[in-house]
Design an enzyme around this catalytic site. Structure first.
Site: not given
Ligand code: AMP
Length: 299
Positions: A48, A51-52, A162, A202
């Site tokens: 995390l 953003g999360h 996101g 990433r």
């Molecule tokens: P992930 O863990 O990459 O599957 O992302 C989980 C959630 O966090 C998804 O809804 C993503 O779109 C959101 N997310 C990832 N990076 C960001 C960011 N930089 N800003 C806002 N939300 C994000």
């Protein structure tokens, strides 16, 4: 000295309650519902970052209790993608979630989500076909299936996603509408580093040089918005210029630079309606995606 340091250290975040099966999750959520509380869900794959945590804070604004799920979903990774090396840090994630006001961590194992005999998949159709759907075959079927399961397991009032994964958000809006899943889907604006790079789990794969190169994605998106946003210019030459800029910055493979209708994701020749510019490109082995609203944003 050591006393001063101890006095300045932030207080430890309280341990975050954690459940690992759909039955335990349902029991917790049912107890909240009995009290008349509204429930928010934030699905993630862990590792995390801010953003999360912004999604968790948004869910806090919209609900009384917030569940975050951490599940690295094997079915949304292709055979040559980074499933096995995807970063995992449950203890660190739990600390961050507790600090952001999350009430419950749902961290199921693969067998809790996909027990023996599991065969059903969710196929969303046209909005899942281009862009990520083209370059990552099977990806959205994996996403749609796991998100449907998480929504039906948690039965939240609101779920936050996101805009960083813009096409994913469109796919999830489509599936909740089509399958009559009674949940508000909240799209949360992308959180960025000071130089514009979108936060991503990433990004930690990037070398120092790649990190410097990565900022070019947000620069070309900004340039596309400035050039195309008022609808006066054709899209194709601006896309060619953006692609050249990414190559010149050191991107080794560019999956797409696209300008599409914000709702249907159909390609546009001119920005004559709400639109989105999207980029997917590699620096070495690391695939980065980002996007930006062109012209008026849609909620
Ligand atoms: P992930 O863990 O990459 O599957 O992302 C989980 C959630 O966090 C998804 O809804 C993503 O779109 C959101 N997310 C990832 N990076 C960001 C960011 N930089 N800003 C806002 N939300 C994000």
């Amino acid at each position: 000295m050591s006393t001063d340091t101890a006095a300045m250290a932030p207080p430890p975040a309280p341990a975050l309650p954690t459940v690992r099966t759909p039955a335990e999750l349902r029991a917790r959520v049912a107890a909240w519902r009995k009290e008349g509380l509204r429930v928010g869900l934030v699905p993630t794959m862990g590792a995390l970052h801010e953003g999360h945590l912004t999604l968790v804070k948004r869910a806090r604004d919209l609900a009384d209790r917030v569940v975050a799920s951490v599940f690295v979903n094997p079915t949304q990774f292709g055979p040559n993608e980074d499933f096995s090396r995807y970063p995992r840090d449950e203890a660190g994630d739990a600390r961050l979630l507790a600090g952001a006001g999350c009430d419950l961590l749902y961290a199921p194992g693969v067998e809790a989500i996909y027990p023996p005999g599991f065969t059903t998949t969710v196929d969303v159709g046209p909005v899942a076909v281009p862009l990520e759907g083209h370059f990552r075959p099977g990806h959205f079927q994996g996403v749609a299936t796991v998100v449907t399961k998480l929504l039906l397991q948690a039965l939240p009032d609101v779920a936050c996603f996101g805009q960083k994964d813009y096409q994913q958000l469109a796919v999830i809006r489509r599936l909740t509408a089509d399958l009559d899943i009674p949940v508000r889907i909240e799209g949360v604006p992308t959180v960025r580093e000071a130089d514009g790079l979108a936060l991503s789990s990433r990004n930690r794969y990037l070398s120092a040089e790649e990190r410097r190169q990565a900022v070019t994605i947000s620069r070309v998106l900004n340039r596309l918005r400035d050039t195309l946003g008022d609808g006066s210019q054709p899209v194709a030459p601006a896309i060619a210029q953006a692609t050249e800029a990414l190559t010149a910055a050191g991107f080794t493979r560019i999956d797409y630079v696209a300008v599409v209708d914000a709702a249907t994701l159909a390609p546009l020749e001119r920005v004559d309606r709400p639109a989105r510019a999207l980029v997917a490109a590699f620096l070495g082995r690391t695939r980065l995606i980002d996007n930006l609203a062109l012209g008026p944003d849609i909620p």
